[in-house]
Design an enzyme around this catalytic site. Structure first.
Site, PDB file in Angstrom:
ATOM      1  CG  PHE A  96      -5.033   4.160   9.133  1.00 35.10           C
ATOM      2  CD1 PHE A  96      -4.919   3.582   7.883  1.00 35.10           C
ATOM      3  CD2 PHE A  96      -4.110   5.138   9.489  1.00 35.10           C
ATOM      4  CE1 PHE A  96      -3.920   3.960   7.006  1.00 35.10           C
ATOM      5  CE2 PHE A  96      -3.100   5.528   8.616  1.00 35.10           C
ATOM      6  CZ  PHE A  96      -3.009   4.934   7.369  1.00 35.10           C
ATOM      7  CB  CYS A  97      -6.579  -1.798   9.472  1.00 39.04           C
ATOM      8  SG  CYS A  97      -8.324  -1.931   9.925  1.00 39.04           S
ATOM      9  CG  PHE A  98      -8.657  -1.563   3.292  1.00 37.26           C
ATOM     10  CD1 PHE A  98      -7.980  -0.696   2.457  1.00 37.26           C
ATOM     11  CD2 PHE A  98      -9.871  -2.086   2.863  1.00 37.26           C
ATOM     12  CE1 PHE A  98      -8.500  -0.341   1.216  1.00 37.26           C
ATOM     13  CE2 PHE A  98     -10.390  -1.758   1.619  1.00 37.26           C
ATOM     14  CZ  PHE A  98      -9.702  -0.882   0.801  1.00 37.26           C
TER      15      PHE A  98
END
Length: 362
Positions: A96-98
Site C-alpha cells: 500500500f501507499c498513501f
C-alpha cells in the site's frame, strides 16, 4: 488474478495477519503505520519532496516523468529487488501507499514486469485503512460490554489481564504502566500507532461479547485514551482485584526492579545499570512536589542505598522500604480517593483466584 489486483476487505487483512508492505516514504511511515508493516519505500524523502514540488508547479504528467527520471537503472532494480524479497517471503501479503493510487500501481507493475508475480495492493491505501480502523474502534466498543478491572498499585492487574483471552491490555499497547514509574526501556508508540494496534486487537477479538480492560485515566504516559473507550469505561461495571501488601511488594519488586534492570542491561549492556538507575531517580523526581521535600529526601536516600547494594552486592532488600512507602503513603491515598468516586459501579471484589474464577465463569 490480474497484475493490478486490489484488496478491499480490511477486516480480513488483520484477522489473517496479512503481511503488509508500506511503500510510502520514510517520513510518512514514521508518522504512523499498521502492526507489523515493513517500510520499503518507492521514494526517499528527498525524491518525494522533489516530485511533490514538480506536481504542484507543473502537474501530474511532469511529476510522473520526473519520477521515472529519478528512479531508473540500478536504483530502480534495487527497490524492485527489495519488494521481490518481501513478496517471495510473504506470498500472501499486500502493498500500500498513501491513497492506494499511483505509487501502488507503479510498484505492482514493476514487480509484475520483473518477476511475473501478481502482488496485490490495498484499495485506498493507508488513508482508507486508517479511516476504517477509526470507525471500527467506535463500532466495536459501542457494541460490546466492557468490564473494568481496578485495584491498588502492584496488585497484579496486568498479570490477570494476560491470563484472559478477552482482555485488552491498554498499557501493553501504550508501552507504559500508567504512572510516574511507568516508562519502559523503549519509547512509547505514536498515538496513531497505538490506536491502529488497539483497533486491530479489537477486530481479532470481536468474537467475544465482553472485553476486560484495566481502569485507566485519560492518559497512559503520553498516549491519550481514545474517546470511545474512555466514555464507555466510565459507564461500565468495575471489578476490584485485592492483594495483600506483601503480595504487592513482591509483584512491584519484580516488575519495577528485577525485570526493569534486566531489560536495561539486555538492551544497553555495560551502560544498562546506569540507565536503570536514572529511570528510578527520574521517576522519583517526577513526584517530588507531591511527596513533599522532607519525604522526598528520605526516599531518595533510601533509593540511592538500594541502587548501591543492588549493583555491588546484588541485594534487593533495600528497595522494599522504598516501595512500601510509595505504595502505602503515595499511591494508595490517590487510589482510595478515585475508587470512592466510582464505588456505585463495583460489582465484585476478590483476590487473584477469586476474580479470575468470577471472570471465567461470567
Amino acid at each position: 488474478m490480474s497484475s493490478l489486483e486490489e484488496i478491499n476487505n480490511f477486516s480480513q487483512i488483520f484477522k489473517d495477519n496479512k503481511p503488509l508492505l508500506d511503500i510510502r516514504a520514510p517520513i510518512e511511515f514514521a508518522e504512523g503505520s499498521f502492526p507489523g508493516a515493513l517500510n520499503l519505500p518507492l521514494m526517499t524523502n528527498e525524491e518525494r519532496h522533489q516530485i511533490g514540488i514538480c506536481y504542484k508547479d507543473k502537474g501530474q504528467e511532469s511529476a510522473i516523468k520526473l519520477g521515472h527520471e529519478l528512479l531508473k537503472g540500478s536504483l530502480k532494480e534495487q527497490r524492485i529487488g527489495n519488494w521481490l524479497d518481501f513478496a517471495n517471503k510473504h506470498p500472501t501479503g499486500a502493498l500500500f501507499c498513501f491513497r492506494g493510487g499511483l505509487r501502488s500501481k507503479i510498484a505492482q507493475e514493476w514487480i509484475y514486469e520483473q518477476s511475473g508475480i501478481s502482488f496485490p495492493r490495498i484499495k485506498g491505501g493507508y488513508k482508507a485503512i486508517r479511516s476504517f480502523l477509526i470507525d471500527e474502534m467506535s463500532r466495536i466498543i459501542n457494541e460490546k460490554k466492557l468490564l473494568v478491572l481496578g485495584g491498588q498499585t502492584g496488585c497484579g492487574k496486568t498479570l490477570l489481564l494476560n491470563e484472559l483471552d478477552n482482555s485488552i491490555d491498554l498499557e501493553g499497547f501504550a508501552n507504559h504502566r500508567g504512572s510516574a514509574f511507568g516508562n519502559d526501556v523503549t519509547p512509547q508508540p505514536r498515538q496513531i500507532d497505538f490506536e491502529n494496534q488497539l483497533t486491530v486487537e479489537l477486530i481479532k477479538k470481536e468474537i467475544y461479547n465482553v472485553f476486560l480492560i484495566e481502569d485507566e485515566g485519560n492518559n497512559i504516559g503520553m498516549i491519550h485514551m481514545p474517546d470511545a473507550i474512555k466514555i464507555k469505561a466510565r459507564q461500565s461495571d468495575i471489578i476490584i482485584l485485592n492483594a495483600s501488601l506483601e503480595e504487592r511488594l513482591s509483584i512491584s519488586l519484580k516488575s519495577y526492579v528485577i525485570d526493569m534492570a534486566q531489560k536495561f542491561i539486555a538492551l544497553h549492556g555495560d551502560f544498562g545499570f546506569e540507565l536503570y538507575s536514572n529511570y528510578w531517580l527520574n521517576s522519583l523526581s517526577k513526584i517530588q512536589k507531591r511527596l513533599g521535600g522532607d519525604r522526598y529526601k528520605i526516599l531518595l536516600k533510601q533509593l540511592n542505598l538500594a541502587l548501591i547494594n543492588h549493583q555491588i552486592n546484588e541485594d534487593l532488600n533495600d528497595y522494599l522500604p522504598l516501595i512500601e512507602s510509595l505504595l502505602v503513603d503515595y499511591y494508595d491515598p490517590m487510589y482510595n480517593y478515585q475508587i470512592e468516586q466510582k464505588k456505585q459501579r463495583i460489582i465484585f471484589r476478590g483476590n487473584y483466584e477469586e476474580v479470575t474464577s468470577y471472570l471465567k465463569e461470567s
